[in-house]
Design an enzyme around this catalytic site. Structure first.
Site, PDB file in Angstrom:
ATOM      1  CE  LYS A  74      31.609   8.620  62.312  1.00 18.57           C
ATOM      2  NZ  LYS A  74      30.502   9.752  62.776  1.00 18.57           N
TER       3      LYS A  74
ATOM      4  CD  GLN B 103      27.747  10.533  61.155  1.00 20.38           C
ATOM      5  OE1 GLN B 103      27.660   9.576  61.662  1.00 20.38           O
ATOM      6  NE2 GLN B 103      28.106  11.291  60.508  1.00 20.38           N
TER       7      GLN B 103
ATOM      8  CG  ASP C 223      31.144  12.766  67.367  1.00 26.16           C
ATOM      9  OD1 ASP C 223      32.286  12.645  67.036  1.00 26.16           O
ATOM     10  OD2 ASP C 223      30.134  12.747  66.961  1.00 26.16           O
TER      11      ASP C 223
END
Ligand code: NAD
Length: 284
Positions: free
Chosen positions: A53, A97, A120
């Site tokens: 990422k 995460q 997200d």
């Protein structure tokens, strides 16, 4: 005639180029889009994902920071850090995460992220916005699948789309997006009886389960579009999806490979969401 491939590598490359272009325009106006990534613990897969990422972001001109925290970080400390990032106008996107260590409540953590920075798309506010058709952030994987359907000019109106899997991050939002495009949507899951009878009626199938060879050629209508979200390992340890690729490609009209299908699209859509967050912050 074997199915045509939907090439996630090529399409994601195009999307990244667009992100780079729009990012450059934003930077020219003095705004540096920034993504803050929080990693708790030392899960090896999470380590790889977060490093990807950062790399993807840097390559497209976005700024990404990766904060590593020990596995025993108290939840309150993580929440406090998220609140600091929420209040920091230089940060446009926040990503925690997953999975988190067992002592943390992932929903509570995700819902501490400001919805305007939820790149997200996992916040309950993002899920709600999708449900009622309001602007928000789309979860990256279903968003990427929709881009693939758009890329092949798939008109979903009146089509029967079958989504296999009902998770909050893939199956359910995928079904909502297909519904928004006027498809007739069936969601199948672990308790579905006679999956094959349902998939055989589908014009579009999205497989998001996590089981190798879940979808075989006899379960697919000739000409159907097959999107394979699954990520599994075959006996040789190589990455494979939920779809028996070699068999299904003889029947389907379009098919996504694994690797090189949905995976790179998911990565690209995080960049799109981060850029979008920065653009929206500017417009406010
Ligand atoms: P999950 O485990 O949360 O959900 C799996 C779903 O599959 C469940 O809803 C369950 O009801 C359903 N299911 C299980 N067995 C079934 C069966 N026999 N028949 C029909 N349905 C069945 O998983 P998830 O997070 O939604 O991810 C699904 C898969 O997609 C996994 O392989 C994951 O690694 C992969 N994934 C890939 C990407 C990507 O970028 N390519 C992103 C996210 C997830």
């Amino acid at each position: 005639m074997p199915a045509q491939l939907i090439d996630g590598n090529a399409l994601s490359k195009q999307i990244r180029a667009e992100v780079a272009h729009r990012t450059a325009a934003l930077k020219a106006r003095g705004v540096q889009p920034k993504l803050a990534i929080l990693l708790v613990g030392d899960d090896p897969a999470s380590d790889v994902y977060t490093r990807h990422k950062v790399k993807d972001s840097t390559e497209t001109g976005l700024l990404a920071t990766l904060e590593r925290h020990p596995a025993d970080l108290p939840e309150a400390a993580l929440l406090a850090r998220i609140r600091e990032l929420n209040a920091d106008p230089a940060v446009h996107g926040i990503l925690v995460q997953l999975p988190l260590p067992r002592h943390m409540d992932a929903s509570h953590v995700i819902e501490t992220i400001a919805p305007a920075k939820d790149v997200d798309g996992f916040h309950i506010a993002s899920a709600g916005a999708l449900m009622v058709g309001r602007p928000g952030f789309l979860p990256c994987t279903p968003y990427g699948c929709m881009k693939m359907l758009d890329a092949i000019g798939c008109d979903l109106r009146g089509k029967h789309a079958v989504v296999i899997g009902r998770s909050n991050i893939v199956g359910k939002p995928m079904a909502m997006l297909l519904l928004q495009r006027h498809a007739t949507v069936t969601i199948c899951h672990s308790a579905t009886a006679n999956l094959a009878a349902i998939t055989r009626q589908a014009d579009v199938i999205v497989a998001a389960v996590g089981k190798r060879n879940l979808l075989t050629a006899d379960m697919v209508k000739p000409g159907a579009v097959v999107i394979d979200v699954g990520m599994n390992r075959n006996d040789a340890g190589a990455l494979c999806g939920d779809v028996d690729f070699e068999g299904v490609r003889q029947v389907a009209g379009w098919i996504t490979p694994v690797p090189g299908g949905v995976g790179p699209m998911t990565r690209a859509m995080l960049l799109v969401n981060t850029l979008e967050a920065a653009e929206r912050a500017q417009a406010d």
